[in-house]
Design a protein around this motif. Structure first.
Motif, mmCIF file in Angstrom:
data_model
loop_
_atom_site.group_PDB
_atom_site.id
_atom_site.type_symbol
_atom_site.label_atom_id
_atom_site.label_comp_id
_atom_site.label_asym_id
_atom_site.label_seq_id
_atom_site.Cartn_x
_atom_site.Cartn_y
_atom_site.Cartn_z
ATOM 1 N N ASP A 3 0.837 -1.198 0.000
ATOM 2 C CA ASP A 3 0.000 0.000 0.000
ATOM 3 C C ASP A 3 0.872 1.249 0.000
ATOM 4 O O ASP A 3 1.083 1.882 1.036
ATOM 5 N N THR A 4 1.373 1.596 -1.181
ATOM 6 C CA THR A 4 2.229 2.775 -1.278
ATOM 7 C C THR A 4 1.441 4.059 -1.017
ATOM 8 O O THR A 4 2.019 5.046 -0.567
ATOM 9 N N GLU A 5 0.132 4.035 -1.274
ATOM 10 C CA GLU A 5 -0.686 5.225 -0.995
ATOM 11 C C GLU A 5 -0.752 5.517 0.497
ATOM 12 O O GLU A 5 -0.959 6.650 0.906
ATOM 13 N N ALA A 6 -0.595 4.483 1.318
ATOM 14 C CA ALA A 6 -0.585 4.668 2.777
ATOM 15 C C ALA A 6 0.823 4.976 3.281
ATOM 16 O O ALA A 6 1.048 5.081 4.482
ATOM 17 N N GLY A 7 1.770 5.094 2.352
ATOM 18 C CA GLY A 7 3.120 5.465 2.726
ATOM 19 C C GLY A 7 4.061 4.307 2.986
ATOM 20 O O GLY A 7 5.178 4.513 3.453
ATOM 21 N N VAL A 8 3.650 3.082 2.691
ATOM 22 C CA VAL A 8 4.523 1.924 2.889
ATOM 23 C C VAL A 8 5.533 1.878 1.739
ATOM 24 O O VAL A 8 5.157 1.896 0.572
ATOM 25 N N THR A 9 6.789 1.841 2.094
ATOM 26 C CA THR A 9 7.835 1.770 1.074
ATOM 27 C C THR A 9 8.229 0.310 0.846
ATOM 28 O O THR A 9 8.029 -0.537 1.730
ATOM 29 N N PRO A 10 8.801 0.023 -0.309
ATOM 30 C CA PRO A 10 9.292 -1.343 -0.529
ATOM 31 C C PRO A 10 10.293 -1.782 0.535
ATOM 32 O O PRO A 10 10.289 -2.929 0.968
ATOM 33 N N GLU A 11 11.135 -0.862 0.982
ATOM 34 C CA GLU A 11 12.128 -1.204 2.007
ATOM 35 C C GLU A 11 11.441 -1.597 3.316
ATOM 36 O O GLU A 11 11.845 -2.551 3.979
ATOM 37 N N GLU A 12 10.394 -0.845 3.707
ATOM 38 C CA GLU A 12 9.651 -1.174 4.927
ATOM 39 C C GLU A 12 8.967 -2.526 4.799
ATOM 40 O O GLU A 12 8.957 -3.318 5.749
ATOM 41 N N PHE A 13 8.394 -2.784 3.645
ATOM 42 C CA PHE A 13 7.722 -4.060 3.422
ATOM 43 C C PHE A 13 8.708 -5.216 3.535
ATOM 44 O O PHE A 13 8.449 -6.198 4.227
#
Length: 87
Positions: free
Chosen positions: A15-25
């Motif tokens: 959910d990149t719209e919620a601010g989740v970055t690939p690195e965080e995921f």
């Protein structure tokens, strides 16, 4: 005749719209995702596209011990069975 593994996959959208970055995921998967419960006889691997049209996209690859193990938890239509819901 011996049993052979069955492979299936599922696309994973973050959910990149919620601010989740690939690195965080990826950090979450390494730290917490490894503790998620799995059906008996199932293993998973997270794949990330590195090139082409799937660059930066994720795919969960499941390896299942046998078709019987798969069918115990997932119907031919991709729905959960009763044992899967109880799991």
């Amino acid at each position: 005749m011996g049993r052979s593994s069955v492979f299936t996959f599922q696309y994973i959208a973050i959910d990149t719209e919620a601010g989740v970055t690939p690195e965080e995921f990826e950090t979450f998967v390494r730290g917490e995702g490894v503790h998620l419960p799995l059906y008996p006889g199932w293993r998973w691997t997270l794949l990330r596209g590195l090139r082409g049209e799937r660059t930066g996209q994720y795919l969960m690859l499941y390896e299942i011990e046998s078709a019987e193990q798969r069918d115990r938890y997932v119907t031919a239509r991709g729905e959960q069975t009763e044992p899967a819901r109880q799991f």
